[in-house]
Design an enzyme around this catalytic site. Structure first.
Site, PDB file in Angstrom:
ATOM      1  N   GLY A  31       2.948  -1.280  10.727  1.00  0.00           N
ATOM      2  CA  GLY A  31       3.334  -0.589  11.986  1.00  0.00           C
ATOM      3  C   GLY A  31       2.348  -0.660  13.173  1.00  0.00           C
ATOM      4  CG  ASP A  86       1.078   2.827  12.665  1.00  0.00           C
ATOM      5  OD1 ASP A  86       0.335   3.176  12.000  1.00  0.00           O
ATOM      6  OD2 ASP A  86       2.278   2.567  11.824  1.00  0.00           O
ATOM      7  CG  ASP A  89       0.987  12.373   8.958  1.00  0.00           C
ATOM      8  OD1 ASP A  89       0.777  13.677   9.149  1.00  0.00           O
ATOM      9  OD2 ASP A  89       2.097  11.939   8.122  1.00  0.00           O
ATOM     10  N   GLY A  91      -4.457  11.547   7.645  1.00  0.00           N
ATOM     11  CA  GLY A  91      -5.840  10.915   7.576  1.00  0.00           C
ATOM     12  C   GLY A  91      -6.127  10.358   6.471  1.00  0.00           C
ATOM     13  CE  LYS A  92      -4.389  10.812  -0.904  1.00  0.00           C
ATOM     14  NZ  LYS A  92      -3.542  11.658  -1.690  1.00  0.00           N
ATOM     15  CB  THR A  93      -3.980   5.774   5.216  1.00  0.00           C
ATOM     16  OG1 THR A  93      -2.588   6.347   5.055  1.00  0.00           O
ATOM     17  CG2 THR A  93      -3.679   4.140   5.131  1.00  0.00           C
ATOM     18  CG  LEU A  94      -7.248   5.180   8.987  1.00  0.00           C
ATOM     19  CD1 LEU A  94      -7.497   5.306  10.232  1.00  0.00           C
ATOM     20  CD2 LEU A  94      -7.482   3.403   8.492  1.00  0.00           C
ATOM     21  CE  LYS A 117       3.578  12.163  12.639  1.00  0.00           C
ATOM     22  NZ  LYS A 117       4.462  11.954  11.500  1.00  0.00           N
TER      23      LYS A 117
HETATM   24  P1  5GP Z   1      -1.830   9.443   6.770  1.00  0.00           P
HETATM   25  O1  5GP Z   1      -2.374   8.528   5.438  1.00  0.00           O
HETATM   26  O2  5GP Z   1      -2.730   9.398   8.022  1.00  0.00           O
HETATM   27  O3  5GP Z   1      -1.166  10.519   6.540  1.00  0.00           O
HETATM   28  O4  5GP Z   1      -0.547   8.391   7.097  1.00  0.00           O
HETATM   29  C1  5GP Z   1      -0.758   7.207   7.812  1.00  0.00           C
HETATM   30  C2  5GP Z   1       0.473   6.081   7.605  1.00  0.00           C
HETATM   31  O5  5GP Z   1       1.559   6.941   7.373  1.00  0.00           O
HETATM   32  C3  5GP Z   1       0.658   5.502   8.991  1.00  0.00           C
HETATM   33  O6  5GP Z   1       0.031   4.242   9.010  1.00  0.00           O
HETATM   34  C4  5GP Z   1       2.208   5.200   8.943  1.00  0.00           C
HETATM   35  O7  5GP Z   1       2.465   3.980   8.217  1.00  0.00           O
HETATM   36  C5  5GP Z   1       2.776   6.389   8.364  1.00  0.00           C
HETATM   37  N1  5GP Z   1       3.167   7.426   8.996  1.00  0.00           N
HETATM   38  C6  5GP Z   1       2.989   8.836   9.160  1.00  0.00           C
HETATM   39  N2  5GP Z   1       3.422   9.396  10.181  1.00  0.00           N
HETATM   40  C7  5GP Z   1       4.413   8.413  10.473  1.00  0.00           C
HETATM   41  C8  5GP Z   1       5.494   8.699  11.421  1.00  0.00           C
HETATM   42  O8  5GP Z   1       5.617   9.851  11.982  1.00  0.00           O
HETATM   43  N3  5GP Z   1       6.545   7.730  11.532  1.00  0.00           N
HETATM   44  C9  5GP Z   1       6.205   6.516  11.013  1.00  0.00           C
HETATM   45  N4  5GP Z   1       7.048   5.689  11.184  1.00  0.00           N
HETATM   46  N5  5GP Z   1       5.096   6.331   9.970  1.00  0.00           N
HETATM   47  C10 5GP Z   1       4.259   7.341   9.783  1.00  0.00           C
END
Ligand code: 5GP
Length: 160
Positions: A31, A86, A89, A91-94, A117
């Site tokens: 992304g 990119d 959301d 924050g779990k990934t990071l 977000k």
């Molecule tokens: P987290 O681990 O912060 O919840 O999610 C991070 C990852 O989820 C981002 O790198 C992305 O790949 C995906 N993601 C989260 N929200 C969105 C969104 O609204 N649109 C898209 N396309 N990907 C998202």
């Protein structure tokens, strides 16, 4: 225009903060490729860039499991690392991935994300450079996909 203006501002901020420090940008695929490209081309300092891949994102919800990174060839010891995402959301990934990088003892580590977000973020994270804080809605475009499509849109759209 709005996206590019903001990305240039972020590049200027990073240029000021990292003058003389030669940071290594680690952009997280898929992304972030478009954001990383625009951000990187507007930097006015010496900098390195590499791309890595983490867990893939399926459907409308953030996937729970983060796999190990693919493609990180650089030794991070003593480096000034800037993670390029990119979107943050939950924050779990990071949150799950950063300890793996910190284990390599970089000199510093910051995060630059185009989108945040903040209302959805559950895991503690310090985001150093944020492009836009957006509502808790699924978005596509400018590198972000929905089931593989939409990455080529120049604009960012809310899907639902
Ligand atoms: P987290 O681990 O912060 O919840 O999610 C991070 C990852 O989820 C981002 O790198 C992305 O790949 C995906 N993601 C989260 N929200 C969105 C969104 O609204 N649109 C898209 N396309 N990907 C998202």
């Amino acid at each position: 225009e709005i996206i590019l203006k903001r990305v240039k501002e972020m590049a200027n901020d990073i240029t000021k903060d990292y003058a003389g420090r030669r940071p290594l940008f680690i952009a997280i695929l898929n992304g972030s490729f478009m954001f990383a490209s625009d951000l990187f081309k507007h930097l006015n300092i010496e900098a390195e860039l590499c791309f890595i891949k983490l867990a893939s994102y399926k459907g409308l919800k953030s996937s729970g499991n983060v796999v190990t990174s693919i493609g990180l060839e650089d030794d991070l010891f003593g480096k000034e690392v800037i993670i390029v995402e990119d979107i943050v959301d939950t924050g779990k990934t990071l949150h799950n991935f950063l300890p793996k990088l910190l284990h390599q003892q970089p000199r510093s580590m910051r995060i630059a994300t185009l989108l945040h977000k903040s209302a959805a973020t559950e895991f503690p994270l310090t985001l150093d450079y944020v492009g836009f804080d957006i509502p808790n809605k699924f978005v596509v475009g400018y590198g972000l996909d929905y089931d593989g499509l939409g990455r080529n849109f120049k604009e960012i759209y809310q899907l639902v």
